[in-house]
Design a protein around this motif. Sequence first.
Motif: not given
Length: 408
Positions: A167-183
């Motif tokens: 498969x075409x591997x795509x790395x996903x890195x979370x940079x920030x979670x919104x504190x007011x709307x964490x979704x």
Amino acid sequence: MRFDENLRNLRKEKDYSQEYLAERLGVTRQTISKWENGTAMPDLKKLIELADFFETSMDDLLGLDYKTMNPKQNFAESGGNDYNGAEAVLANRYTNDLINRASNRMNSKTKGLSILLAFVAIGLAISVIFISGTISTLQSQISGLHNSISYLQQNNQDSNHYDDEEEYYVEVKVLRVNPKTPYIIQAEFKYAPTSYPKNSSIYYLLPKKDGGVERIEAVDNNGDFVAKADIDLSLDKPVYFVLDDGKNIIKQEVYIDPSDIYGHVSYVCQYEIVEKKNSYTFSTNFDSIIQWYITDYATVQSADLVVRADSKEVYRNTLKQSAFKEDDSSLFCDFQVPDFTIEDLKKPKEIDIYIEFKLDKNIVCKAHLEHNKPMYYTEESMEEVLSQSYTEYVFLDGDKTITVNGIN
């Protein structure tokens, strides 16, 4: 049973996590998840590795029960005009899968020869099923086909050649979670190919609230194609990675698992329910410890064991954190799960058992546990009445409640 069910059962029998199995096979956890939920199938090489790893046969792994099948007899009784459809479908599926993976990445001259090889392989596969009723020769034919295609690829490389990746591997890195709307998270997508067609366009399609999509172009950063975007997990729609070389367009879903962001249950217990005169006893049939995997974006504040009968809460118990420690205890939080009895519970039609983890940022994770339903519900086997585990994340946004399902 089907392959996805067999794989899931084998992994759980060994108490292996999806992360552990992915590491041993050299694939991503999302790949294991796709195999287990039936949205993707491994190639022949990975199938052989899986069979060796779990010390089982290919027949058992793929759900081919030759103890109860007699292909020779079936073929004779049908006057030579019929064959076992399940094996034929399986042969076509794996042969076509190998051909499609290769032909999508080769030029037009090579495609013609690979398609011809595909028809030859399918014919040989069906002939083998007619005669022997075993899959060993089928594996040999497909393996030979795979080697032939690999040879053609190696000798026909040009600007339109793609690596023969699973498969075409795509790395996903979370940079920030919104504190007011964490979704809503800010994520970085990185595709690092070993080779790719020149003058290609690489971009991502992101879901929008209005039902449309937003196109985000990837930027070449020393060979890594990087894009940053805000992702609303509550939309429950996939992000797509797209590679367009002007002739072919590769479109692949990128999985973003909420459990990798907010934390998840790493070890799940299973409950066994015994009913006696409106009294229900709940017992764990393995360990009495449930393990929560900690991430950098959310902290566990408490954990409650909850039982709901016909959508009504009938039991709640705050769990104590276990004193049990491991070498990597900083990554996990362990809770003791009790055995218990609920009195005066009239025969409910549905029972739900889950651990309610309260996190910071107004997040609640409900880890629903496997359990057997009392036998008066059905006369089917226990396997068919076993409730499956799954995870959901509930976000409290003012007066709104937003639920996002985890990848199980």
